[in-house]
Design a protein around this motif. Sequence first.
Motif, PDB file in Angstrom:
ATOM      1  N   ASP A  45     -56.627 -11.454 -20.942  1.00  0.00           N
ATOM      2  CA  ASP A  45     -57.352 -10.906 -19.801  1.00  0.00           C
ATOM      3  C   ASP A  45     -58.038 -12.045 -19.052  1.00  0.00           C
ATOM      4  O   ASP A  45     -58.200 -13.139 -19.584  1.00  0.00           O
ATOM      5  CB  ASP A  45     -58.393  -9.891 -20.263  1.00  0.00           C
ATOM      6  N   THR A  46     -58.400 -11.769 -17.812  1.00  0.00           N
ATOM      7  CA  THR A  46     -59.053 -12.795 -17.008  1.00  0.00           C
ATOM      8  C   THR A  46     -59.966 -12.152 -15.989  1.00  0.00           C
ATOM      9  O   THR A  46     -59.742 -11.025 -15.555  1.00  0.00           O
ATOM     10  CB  THR A  46     -58.006 -13.682 -16.302  1.00  0.00           C
ATOM     11  N   GLN A  47     -61.015 -12.872 -15.622  1.00  0.00           N
ATOM     12  CA  GLN A  47     -61.900 -12.442 -14.548  1.00  0.00           C
ATOM     13  C   GLN A  47     -61.436 -13.001 -13.206  1.00  0.00           C
ATOM     14  O   GLN A  47     -61.956 -12.642 -12.165  1.00  0.00           O
ATOM     15  CB  GLN A  47     -63.328 -12.938 -14.807  1.00  0.00           C
ATOM     16  N   VAL A  48     -60.460 -13.912 -13.293  1.00  0.00           N
ATOM     17  CA  VAL A  48     -60.014 -14.592 -12.089  1.00  0.00           C
ATOM     18  C   VAL A  48     -59.110 -13.661 -11.288  1.00  0.00           C
ATOM     19  O   VAL A  48     -58.270 -12.975 -11.857  1.00  0.00           O
ATOM     20  CB  VAL A  48     -59.251 -15.882 -12.469  1.00  0.00           C
ATOM     21  N   GLY A  49     -59.287 -13.643  -9.980  1.00  0.00           N
ATOM     22  CA  GLY A  49     -58.522 -12.727  -9.137  1.00  0.00           C
ATOM     23  C   GLY A  49     -57.114 -13.204  -8.846  1.00  0.00           C
ATOM     24  O   GLY A  49     -56.718 -13.360  -7.689  1.00  0.00           O
ATOM     25  N   LEU A  50     -56.329 -13.421  -9.896  1.00  0.00           N
ATOM     26  CA  LEU A  50     -54.958 -13.897  -9.723  1.00  0.00           C
ATOM     27  C   LEU A  50     -54.059 -12.777  -9.234  1.00  0.00           C
ATOM     28  O   LEU A  50     -54.259 -11.621  -9.591  1.00  0.00           O
ATOM     29  CB  LEU A  50     -54.413 -14.394 -11.068  1.00  0.00           C
ATOM     30  N   THR A  51     -53.050 -13.127  -8.458  1.00  0.00           N
ATOM     31  CA  THR A  51     -51.984 -12.166  -8.196  1.00  0.00           C
ATOM     32  C   THR A  51     -50.968 -12.268  -9.331  1.00  0.00           C
ATOM     33  O   THR A  51     -51.003 -13.209 -10.134  1.00  0.00           O
ATOM     34  CB  THR A  51     -51.259 -12.468  -6.876  1.00  0.00           C
TER      35      THR A  51
ATOM     36  N   ASP B  49     -49.188 -15.454  -9.026  1.00  0.00           N
ATOM     37  CA  ASP B  49     -50.024 -16.563  -9.506  1.00  0.00           C
ATOM     38  C   ASP B  49     -49.932 -16.672 -11.027  1.00  0.00           C
ATOM     39  O   ASP B  49     -49.776 -17.760 -11.581  1.00  0.00           O
ATOM     40  CB  ASP B  49     -51.506 -16.333  -9.150  1.00  0.00           C
ATOM     41  N   ALA B  50     -50.085 -15.519 -11.692  1.00  0.00           N
ATOM     42  CA  ALA B  50     -50.107 -15.515 -13.154  1.00  0.00           C
ATOM     43  C   ALA B  50     -48.765 -15.972 -13.708  1.00  0.00           C
ATOM     44  O   ALA B  50     -48.705 -16.744 -14.669  1.00  0.00           O
ATOM     45  CB  ALA B  50     -50.466 -14.123 -13.680  1.00  0.00           C
TER      46      ALA B  50
ATOM     47  N   HIS C 111     -47.527  -9.352  -5.439  1.00  0.00           N
ATOM     48  CA  HIS C 111     -48.758  -9.691  -4.721  1.00  0.00           C
ATOM     49  C   HIS C 111     -49.938  -8.813  -5.082  1.00  0.00           C
ATOM     50  O   HIS C 111     -50.997  -8.902  -4.470  1.00  0.00           O
ATOM     51  CB  HIS C 111     -48.487  -9.685  -3.221  1.00  0.00           C
TER      52      HIS C 111
ATOM     53  N   TRP D  48     -54.577  -9.043 -10.416  1.00  0.00           N
ATOM     54  CA  TRP D  48     -54.606  -8.770 -11.852  1.00  0.00           C
ATOM     55  C   TRP D  48     -55.403  -7.519 -12.191  1.00  0.00           C
ATOM     56  O   TRP D  48     -54.965  -6.677 -12.967  1.00  0.00           O
ATOM     57  CB  TRP D  48     -55.181  -9.990 -12.574  1.00  0.00           C
ATOM     58  N   HIS D  49     -56.586  -7.393 -11.616  1.00  0.00           N
ATOM     59  CA  HIS D  49     -57.474  -6.304 -12.049  1.00  0.00           C
ATOM     60  C   HIS D  49     -57.030  -4.946 -11.524  1.00  0.00           C
ATOM     61  O   HIS D  49     -57.592  -3.931 -11.911  1.00  0.00           O
ATOM     62  CB  HIS D  49     -58.918  -6.603 -11.626  1.00  0.00           C
TER      63      HIS D  49
ATOM     64  N   GLN E   1     -47.563 -10.923 -18.547  1.00  0.00           N
ATOM     65  CA  GLN E   1     -47.625 -11.985 -19.554  1.00  0.00           C
ATOM     66  C   GLN E   1     -46.225 -12.344 -20.041  1.00  0.00           C
ATOM     67  O   GLN E   1     -45.913 -13.521 -20.260  1.00  0.00           O
ATOM     68  CB  GLN E   1     -48.501 -11.560 -20.736  1.00  0.00           C
TER      69      GLN E   1
ATOM     70  N   ARG F 273     -44.644 -14.362 -17.337  1.00  0.00           N
ATOM     71  CA  ARG F 273     -45.180 -15.724 -17.377  1.00  0.00           C
ATOM     72  C   ARG F 273     -44.494 -16.524 -18.482  1.00  0.00           C
ATOM     73  O   ARG F 273     -44.107 -17.686 -18.289  1.00  0.00           O
ATOM     74  CB  ARG F 273     -46.704 -15.651 -17.600  1.00  0.00           C
TER      75      ARG F 273
END
Lengths: 270, 359
Positions: free
Chosen positions: A97-103, A106-107, A144, A147-148, A159, A162
Amino acid sequence: MTDAPSPAPGRTGLRAERVSRTAGGALVLDGVTLAPRPGALTGLLGPNGSGKSTLLRLLAGVLAPETGVVTLDGDPLRGLPRRELARRVAVVGQHADTQVGLTVADAVRLGRLPYRRAWSPPTAADEEAVRSALARTGLSGLAHRTWHTLSGGERQRVQLARALAQEPRELLLDEPTNHLDVRHQLDLLALVSGLRLTCVMALHDLNLAALYCDHLVVLREGRVAAAGPVAEVLTERLVADVYGVRAAVTHPAPDGRPHVRYLGAPAGRG
Amino acid sequence: MTGPGPATAGRSGREKDGSVRSPRSRPLVAGVAGVLLLGVSVALAVTLGPADIRVADTWSVVVSRLGGGPSGLSPIRDGIVWELRLPRTLLAAVCGAGLAVCGVVMQSLLRNPLADPFVLGVSSGASTGAVAVVVLGVGGGAVSVAGGAFLGALASFALVLLLSHTLGGTTDRVVLAGVAAMQLFSALTSFVVMTAADAETTRGVLFWLLGSLTGADWTDVGVCGAVLVAALLVCGGHARTLDAFAFGEETAATLGVPVARTRLALLTVTALLTAVLVAAAGAIGFVGLVLPHALRALAGPGHARLLPLAAPAGAVFLVWADTLARTVLDPQEVPVGVVTSLVGVPAFVLVLHRTRSAR
């Protein structure tokens, strides 16, 4: 195409040989040997605390064995540069999980990191690997989305994408379906078993393992309790021995894959 | 504005051909625009203040000092430009750039949205060092306030590294060790000030603690600028690696990142830069904590875009904040740290509010 890169003859792939590891003074793995069949999906079973995750982390090179050795094509992991290892072996965890606003794109693009150089933009090969990974995981339409906004099932597929963008030959998965509903569990496992990479996957659900894995390795208290083809390993005796649960194992499917029905009460001694 | 392919055109094109190129993949354009904006800001900021200076005056002073003959200004006005306003404005730019970049790196590396350049206890260590020099006379006059602050900052950072290492070395341990060091050094500073300082010294120390560019000279600009450039090169070289920390250190490791080495390198570089900046200008708050969030909301999370934007954005922000600080209550001066927070917080809330629907 990038799928199913069959290993060259003579290459042994990823192997753990008699590896041991302690954690907090307790022996978590005790002389385990694991040599996953190239191109096959090996299921790693065992009760909580039996050492599945630790074994996967040793195979990923994130953790070093205290005794024994993990090798890639015969070379100890310890001597391999991290980047080189990351181009061969990819890992999908329980729930990253991440707090970063990746698309999503991006991930997935993170999977190209082992191939990228500092200060330079992505190459055509990078973009093609990302595009292909998105397509294989059915995520092209979500590239596009951020993540959240994704569901748990979509996140695990990201994942996986990726990991595929790393263009690995070995894929390690640590209970990738842990937080998913039944439908998404089946989706993800069907996807993984269709990859024809050398996969080692820790799983809790015996029936899912029976459905999708080619081979099984069962751990108990840090040792291999059983290993082999699914139908040979998954027996009533084994379920009773390893999990302490009474079960009826039948073979209803035409391909002979076993089905486990739990009989409720804990098994007696022995 | 600067060429074909605005975001909307990129979006439709992308959906048609299925390509996955990012709509925000123009770090160079953004960086160049940022640097231009910074140049204009510096030029304008130098003209503002009680003495009437025009942009052309500044230009002729700069040309003259670089060996182009007399500037044609009176020595006093020449001095105001060259000795006061220019170094001060440039130091503001350097500090703003450095703090913003440190903030971006810290937040990503430590996976903590509350991390800022001071999270490693550097600012409180610097305060203790400065107070030790000013109030207690440590160093017997041989060590300047800035020197004391720098040594204090390094001592604090060393303590944080040692603590986090003995506590297990993970990122959350680094943050906890930083908080512990911050508390310890703040307590030490308060103790020294309460027991040994008179009212006048206390006021001076407090002004410095809140951040002030009053004493800026060309030595400060040179030292801070050199360290900033070095730090920018190191951080820029780690831009992709920082992206990999989004899903945590273990995932970064499986992506080929040497996690422990990268973390130590980036922590050291940001701590050194912060220590140099704090020693020159005090602990200017807000820039390093909040600007990275605002930039991420505007430019996305990729560090190849974020870092080239953060430096000019931080610089522009602090140049104007400091201009406001020295002009708004003229002839009195407000600590620039007070201005950064008073101006920055509403702006930050606005940015977060505007991007809320997109999240």
